[in-house]
Design a protein around this motif. Structure first.
Motif, PDB file in Angstrom:
ATOM      1  N   LYS A 124       1.296  -6.179  10.749  1.00  0.00           N
ATOM      2  CA  LYS A 124       0.594  -7.463  10.705  1.00  0.00           C
ATOM      3  C   LYS A 124      -0.912  -7.247  10.773  1.00  0.00           C
ATOM      4  N   GLU A 125      -1.359  -6.375  11.704  1.00  0.00           N
ATOM      5  CA  GLU A 125      -2.791  -6.088  11.802  1.00  0.00           C
ATOM      6  C   GLU A 125      -3.295  -5.377  10.554  1.00  0.00           C
ATOM      7  N   ALA A 126      -2.459  -4.491  10.010  1.00  0.00           N
ATOM      8  CA  ALA A 126      -2.854  -3.771   8.800  1.00  0.00           C
ATOM      9  C   ALA A 126      -3.083  -4.737   7.642  1.00  0.00           C
ATOM     10  N   LEU A 127      -2.179  -5.689   7.482  1.00  0.00           N
ATOM     11  CA  LEU A 127      -2.336  -6.661   6.402  1.00  0.00           C
ATOM     12  C   LEU A 127      -3.579  -7.519   6.609  1.00  0.00           C
ATOM     13  N   GLU A 128      -3.893  -7.839   7.841  1.00  0.00           N
ATOM     14  CA  GLU A 128      -5.112  -8.610   8.119  1.00  0.00           C
ATOM     15  C   GLU A 128      -6.352  -7.812   7.733  1.00  0.00           C
ATOM     16  N   ASP A 129      -6.357  -6.506   8.047  1.00  0.00           N
ATOM     17  CA  ASP A 129      -7.510  -5.677   7.693  1.00  0.00           C
ATOM     18  C   ASP A 129      -7.635  -5.518   6.185  1.00  0.00           C
ATOM     19  N   TYR A 130      -6.508  -5.354   5.490  1.00  0.00           N
ATOM     20  CA  TYR A 130      -6.580  -5.269   4.029  1.00  0.00           C
ATOM     21  C   TYR A 130      -7.147  -6.562   3.447  1.00  0.00           C
ATOM     22  N   ALA A 131      -6.723  -7.694   3.997  1.00  0.00           N
ATOM     23  CA  ALA A 131      -7.238  -8.975   3.501  1.00  0.00           C
ATOM     24  C   ALA A 131      -8.745  -9.073   3.728  1.00  0.00           C
ATOM     25  N   ALA A 170     -10.859  -6.530   3.995  1.00  0.00           N
ATOM     26  CA  ALA A 170     -11.530  -5.585   3.095  1.00  0.00           C
ATOM     27  C   ALA A 170     -11.623  -6.157   1.683  1.00  0.00           C
ATOM     28  N   ILE A 171     -10.535  -6.727   1.204  1.00  0.00           N
ATOM     29  CA  ILE A 171     -10.515  -7.297  -0.148  1.00  0.00           C
ATOM     30  C   ILE A 171     -11.485  -8.463  -0.259  1.00  0.00           C
ATOM     31  N   SER A 172     -11.617  -9.243   0.797  1.00  0.00           N
ATOM     32  CA  SER A 172     -12.521 -10.396   0.751  1.00  0.00           C
ATOM     33  C   SER A 172     -13.979  -9.970   0.592  1.00  0.00           C
ATOM     34  N   LEU A 173     -14.309  -8.757   1.045  1.00  0.00           N
ATOM     35  CA  LEU A 173     -15.681  -8.267   0.902  1.00  0.00           C
ATOM     36  C   LEU A 173     -16.007  -7.913  -0.542  1.00  0.00           C
ATOM     37  N   ASP A 174     -14.993  -7.485  -1.300  1.00  0.00           N
ATOM     38  CA  ASP A 174     -15.217  -7.161  -2.722  1.00  0.00           C
ATOM     39  C   ASP A 174     -13.921  -7.396  -3.486  1.00  0.00           C
TER      40      ASP A 174
END
Length: 569
Positions: free
Chosen positions: A353-360, A362-366
């Motif tokens: 769950k935390e991993a998916l939040e971090d990926y989201a 990261a993606i939002s930055l670029d």
């Protein structure tokens, strides 16, 4: 440079012997010296893009990244629709170096644009092919492979006029090196960066910029000894702590990032990264110190990960993220990389769950950067969230030039769903984009064999074994195909080699069990199928063992296997 061009099929005949070829445009001089990367591509695109815009602006728009990477002078005609945040950042904030494979993606995109633009019956003539930049070498190779000669005949000549002596000064060289580094033209960075170093004062700021790019490009190309030598030259020429910190980091990464575990010296990498951290922690400017120190700690995290110490790696990345809070809005790419790295580590620890939040995050930055869609898609696939994984793979496809990884991963989703024809189409696309993609041959051969398309499967097995002789997965499929064809001795040889080289491969044991049953060895079949079941219990393995057990008169055991098979179906 010779190795990079070795696969280019250069003809020896001079242009006077090419006959009445219907040339698409006048003879192109492919020598890399005057222009550098994509000399041939730029000439071709300058000719094709303007009329293509009049006929189909959408076709040009679909290849905006490839066109502008190869021919930036077309920026006035071609609008950049798909851009990453990197394009708007200052030099010190652009920290990502494109992988060497990016040029293959660009080459495939350009080849598809040319194929879809050129009417049949034309020829492209290039001289000085032996002196072409590796970007053009790769492009011409892809075009010859993917564009039918009836559409575009490509004629190459190794000779040609010698260009004027290179009189470019440091400013012109730097512009080319900077562009080449941003686009991932690493061979050009090395060649031009070395020239730029010779035109500048060793140890000075401008010399350092050339040296840093050159060493980084050499590392990216796997030329580690040469990269290490450049970092040593920096240490010998400078007393600037920033240069020494960066050189220590770069030297450490030569080991830490080496794809071959046998060639990594992680103890040496740790010594260098510790030196980088020690120097960075003493930098007087607080913002610069926070960035450099976080960058170095992220490098140490990779070394910890290589050692298998995931918790230690996570702590280091989290400390780097904490330091990044001091940067304000600066260095968004640095923050993006740290978030994605933490996501990877969290996923490895099962904290999905935390991993998916971090990926989201990261993606939002670029949102235009494709890599983290792939990584998140892979995590979602492992979690069984196949629809969401598919969406990420397809977003990665849309974000840039043709991306074989995305098609390969989508094929896996489609295989799980039982959409065999679509999966085969995706694997075919992977092989079209990258004929050296071994796993695509393995997976396609397996799917074709399961569909009874044995002749096509055998062609993929043959192609795959030419890339990786002795590959146990391909030998397993080969054994299956030879069994089906009744060539039992050949099947046994293939499957014996597969289980010997990969005793953990359940499917190899299972297929050999089937072979041994067909060959009249039911006891041997039970042995092999039992080994396969121990490694990976599956319904078909139990069902096959049940057949062999019944042949041996062990009816009760066969019935138990049949019930297990039903329970797993």
């Amino acid at each position: 440079m010779t190795e990079a061009r070795s696969h280019l099929r250069v003809q020896g005949e001079p242009p006077s012997r090419w006959g009445a070829a219907r040339l698409l445009l006048p003879l192109i001089d492919g020598h890399r010296r005057p222009r550098g990367p994509y000399t041939v591509a730029a000439a071709l695109l300058r000719h094709l893009v303007p009329p293509a815009l009049k006929r189909s602006g959408e076709l040009v728009a679909a290849h905006d990244i490839e066109i502008l990477a190869a021919a930036p002078e077309l920026a006035g005609l071609v609008q950049a629709r798909r851009v990453t945040i990197d394009a708007s950042l200052s030099d010190d904030e652009r920290i990502l170096v494109p992988a060497p494979r990016r040029t293959l993606r660009l080459a495939n995109g350009i080849a598809e644009f040319v194929r879809d633009t050129v009417r049949p019956g034309w020829a492209l003539a290039v001289c000085n092919g032996a002196e072409a930049d590796p970007t053009d070498v790769e492009l011409l190779d892809v075009m010859m492979r993917r564009i039918p000669p009836v559409t575009l005949r490509i004629m190459l000549y190794s000779g040609g006029p010698e260009p004027a002596p290179d009189t470019r000064g440091a400013d012109e060289l730097w512009a080319l090196v900077d562009r080449s580094m941003r686009e991932g033209f690493l061979h050009a960075v090395v060649e031009l960066g070395e020239r730029g170093m010779s035109h500048t004062e060793p140890g000075g700021e401008r010399w350092w910029r050339f040296a840093q790019r050159t060493a980084t490009a050499l590392g990216g190309l796997g030329r580690t000894a040469e990269a290490r030598a450049v970092w040593d030259r920096v240490r010998a020429a400078s007393q600037d702590p920033k240069m020494h910190a960066a050189s220590a980091y770069g030297t450490a990464m030569l080991d830490a990032r080496n794809p071959d575990p046998e060639q990594r010296d992680l103890a040496r990498a740790r010594r260098w990264i510790n030196q980088a951290i020690a120097i960075s922690s003493l930098l007087p400017d607080p913002v610069e110190r926070a960035f450099k120190l976080g960058f170095d700690r992220n490098g140490l995290a990779l070394i910890e990960l290589r050692h298998g110490r995931i918790g230690a790696a996570l702590s280091l990345v989290e400390s780097a993220i904490e330091l990044a809070r001091e940067l304000g809005e600066r260095h968004p790419v640095h923050r993006m990389v740290l978030l994605a790295n933490r996501a990877q580590l969290l996923a490895a620890l099962g904290r999905t769950k935390e991993a998916l939040e971090d990926y989201a995050a990261a993606i939002s930055l670029d949102p235009g950067f494709p890599d983290y869609y792939l990584e998140r898609g892979n995590l979602l696939f492992r979690l069984g969230q196949h629809e969401e994984a598919l969406a990420d793979y397809e977003q990665a496809m849309r974000a840039g030039p043709p991306l074989p990884e995305a098609y390969y991963n989508r094929a896996e989703v489609r295989t799980v769903w039982g959409h065999t024809d679509s999966a085969l189409a995706d694997l075919g696309r992977v092989i079209e984009l990258d004929p050296g993609w071994l796993d695509a041959y393995i997976n396609r051969a397996g799917l074709l064999a399961a569909e009874g398309r044995d002749e096509e499967a055998m062609a993929d097995v043959t192609a795959g074994l030419s890339l990786a002789p002795g590959n146990p997965h391909l030998l397993t499929v080969l054994g299956q195909l030879e069994t089906a064809a009744g060539r039992l001795a050949a099947a046994r040889a293939a499957l014996d080699q597969a289980v010997e080289s990969a005793p953990e491969l359940a499917v190899a044991w299972g297929n050999r069990g089937v072979l041994r049953y067909v060959a009249g060895e039911p006891e041997g079949a039970v042995e092999d199928l039992s080994q396969a079941i121990q490694l990976q219990p599956q319904a078909d393995l139990y069902a096959n063992r049940a057949v062999a057990l019944r042949a041996l008169g062990r009816v009760a055991e066969a019935g138990e296997d049949e019930r297990r098979a039903d329970g797993l179906s």
